[in-house]
Design an enzyme around this catalytic site. Structure first.
Site, PDB file in Angstrom:
ATOM      1  CB  ILE A   1      -0.955   0.011   1.215  1.00  0.00           C
ATOM      2  CG1 ILE A   1      -1.919  -1.166   1.152  1.00  0.00           C
ATOM      3  CG2 ILE A   1      -1.712   1.325   1.290  1.00  0.00           C
ATOM      4  CD1 ILE A   1      -2.830  -1.254   2.351  1.00  0.00           C
ATOM      5  CB  SER A   2       2.027   3.536   1.913  1.00  0.00           C
ATOM      6  OG  SER A   2       1.896   3.055   3.245  1.00  0.00           O
ATOM      7  CB  THR A   3       7.315   2.225   0.785  1.00  0.00           C
ATOM      8  OG1 THR A   3       7.391   3.259  -0.182  1.00  0.00           O
ATOM      9  CG2 THR A   3       6.871   0.937   0.131  1.00  0.00           C
ATOM     10  N   GLY A   4       7.709   3.778   3.484  1.00  0.00           N
ATOM     11  CA  GLY A   4       8.322   4.916   4.152  1.00  0.00           C
ATOM     12  C   GLY A   4       9.682   4.526   4.680  1.00  0.00           C
ATOM     13  CE  LYS A   5      11.698   9.491   8.533  1.00  0.00           C
ATOM     14  NZ  LYS A   5      12.402  10.768   8.770  1.00  0.00           N
ATOM     15  CD  GLU A   6       7.938   4.034  11.939  1.00  0.00           C
ATOM     16  OE1 GLU A   6       7.559   3.467  12.975  1.00  0.00           O
ATOM     17  OE2 GLU A   6       7.481   5.126  11.548  1.00  0.00           O
TER      18      GLU A   6
ATOM     19  CB  VAL B   1       1.710  -0.270   4.956  1.00  0.00           C
ATOM     20  CG1 VAL B   1       0.297  -0.698   5.341  1.00  0.00           C
ATOM     21  CG2 VAL B   1       2.342   0.555   6.069  1.00  0.00           C
TER      22      VAL B   1
ATOM     23  CG  ASP C   1       5.947  11.992  13.073  1.00  0.00           C
ATOM     24  OD1 ASP C   1       6.254  13.141  12.703  1.00  0.00           O
ATOM     25  OD2 ASP C   1       6.058  10.997  12.323  1.00  0.00           O
TER      26      ASP C   1
END
Length: 506
Positions: A246-251, A254, A390
């Site tokens: 679904i999504s990606t991030g630096k953490e 998903v 955050d």
């Protein structure tokens, strides 16, 4: 005893006479002709007259000798064998730079006709390649050749240069050294050593990158151990299937999944898998969110960097559970497996709910969203005893005309040494976003901070406001070191916050 036999054999001095064959009767002859005629009429295929087929390569050759005939047949067999061997060799080598020759297995016949078009010279397959590079001349054990003025040692510049050029063939296959056939190339020791060091450095770097990829989560992929955990969830029936990213991030990364069942508990129909990345190179500075949290402080110092990632997942699970218990809209935790957190999906039919930043809202809905966020921030601070740390339009979703909080792995309690600073930062992000969105009722960052925290800090200057916040945090830290865990309570105007020793339920 008498034997019945023919006439006694007689001995003739000039040999036995040739007896004429016994005459056949007319009936026997007619029967043979009739049988042959009937056989020809009854045969389904007419007989093909014999024709002379040219089965040899040299029709003009003399076939009266059995030896010559055998040699011609053997020559044809050898030619077919060599042709098949050439096909196998070409198939085996393919497009590889390093080829293997089957020359030693070829059948070379002395009677093979060299003028045949099938036997064109293939320098790749012959033993004598005219383009093969000459080997550098080596010096004898004594270290020099020649005498007097013509003496040449092993350290001669030309000899070393040619030898270095030949040594480049020993570099790794991925290093393209070029083709110097027919050229007298000389490579100095300095250049050769520099190329050799560069080649070894690139090999080690490639090995490190490969190992890192195998043991860590990439941007949109997972390492083998994480993939195994995901497969186990599907095999156990917790999830029906995992659909995609679904999504990606630096953490984290998903994934969307369809839920199943788990220990008599119905898993939501649509779930998400939040896979915390096992390599957080640009995320290492976030240890300040957890090393000073009293809930994980003792465990944090005893863990290696990889296990700290699991602690992040556990921290988000506890924070989500506490937030959900207070009735604040957020994802519901299903199960935690090491660094994989399974939660309910905020969205519908595989389509995730948009972030508040991307949601297209009318002025009325934007105003409604602001008051929802204000109320949720107050309840998060006062009821859950948490600071998001955050909070921004990127970590809030808009679903069913309601704001949802997500990404609370870094959330801390107000008694954290920097808890009030993080709260002030959250208030600044929220106030800035809604003021730019055109919400006239949006409070300023100072008013929003006092409204959420219940503190009464009188200042309209950000530097002075932050100085008073730091003073409160320092005073709170001193009390915590003396008497344990404390929380801020509401105070009257102009007085510092009071501390309460009552523990809250997690």
């Amino acid at each position: 005893c008498f034997y019945i036999c023919g006439p006694e054999p007689q001995n003739y001095p000039w040999g036995a006479p040739v007896l004429a064959p016994a005459p056949c009767s007319l009936a026997d002859v007619m029967s043979e002709q009739l049988a042959r005629q009937l056989h020809e009429e009854g045969s389904p295929f007419p007989e093909i007259p014999d024709t002379d087929l040219d089965l040899t390569c040299a029709p003009e050759g003399d076939t009266s000798s059995d030896l010559m005939l055998a040699q011609m047949l053997q020559m044809e067999f050898d030619r077919e064998f060599d042709t098949q061997l050439r096909r196998e060799e070409k198939k085996f080598n393919g497009d590889s730079k390093v080829s293997i020759s089957f020359e030693n297995y070829r059948m070379v016949h002395p009677y093979e006709d060299s003028d045949s078009s099938e036997d064109e010279v293939d320098w790749q397959d012959t033993r004598h390649d005219p383009y093969r590079a000459d080997k550098p001349t080596t010096t004898p054990k004594k270290g020099f050749v020649g005498k007097g003025k013509n003496i040449t040692t092993k350290h001669d510049e030309d000899i070393c240069g040619r030898k270095n050029t030949a040594r480049m063939d020993n570099f790794a296959p991925e290093v393209q050294v070029g083709d110097g056939i027919g050229m007298d190339l000389k490579l100095s020791n300095q250049v050769y050593n520099a190329l050799k060091r560069h080649c070894h450095t690139e090999q080690r770097r490639s090995a490190r990158l490969h190992e890192k990829k195998e043991h860590s989560t990439a941007e949109q992929a997972v390492d083998p151990r994480t993939r195994l955990l995901m497969y186990k969830m599907v095999n156990a029936g917790i999830l029906e299937n995992i659909n995609g990213c679904i999504s990606t991030g630096k953490e984290s990364v998903v994934f969307h999944a369809n839920g199943g069942s788990f220990e008599e508990k119905i898993v939501p129909e649509e779930c998400v898998l939040k896979v915390f990345k096992t390599t957080l190179n640009e995320f290492k500075n976030r240890d300040k969110y957890i090393k000073d949290d009293y809930r994980f402080k003792d465990r944090f110092s005893k863990l290696n960097p990889r296990k700290i990632i699991r602690l992040w997942a556990e921290k988000e699970m506890h924070n989500l559970t506490r937030i959900k218990k207070s009735g604040i809209p957020c994802p519901e935790v299903v199960i935690l497996k090491k660094h994989i957190l399974v939660m309910s999906f905020i969205g519908k039919d595989h389509v995730p709910a948009p972030k508040l930043k991307d949601a297209i809202l009318s002025s009325e809905d934007m105003k409604k969203a602001y008051y929802q966020v204000l109320n949720m921030m107050q309840r998060l601070y006062q009821d859950c005893n948490l600071v998001h740390a955050d909070l921004s339009e990127y970590n809030m979703l808009w679903h069913d005309r309601q704001v949802w909080f997500i990404d609370v792995s870094q959330s801390i309690e107000p008694t954290h040494p920097h808890g009030l600073e993080f709260l002030f930062r959250d208030c600044r992000n929220v106030a800035t976003f809604f003021q730019k969105a055109g919400v006239a009722e949006a409070l300023s960052v100072f008013e929003l901070f006092n409204t959420v925290s219940g503190l009464q800090i009188n200042s309209n200057n950000e530097a002075d406001f932050l100085a008073q916040i730091e003073a409160l945090e320092k005073r709170n830290e001193d009390h915590v070191q003396k008497s344990g865990k404390k929380i801020f309570m509401d105070t009257s105007e102009g007085s510092p916050p009071q501390l309460n020793t009552d523990d809250d339920d997690d």
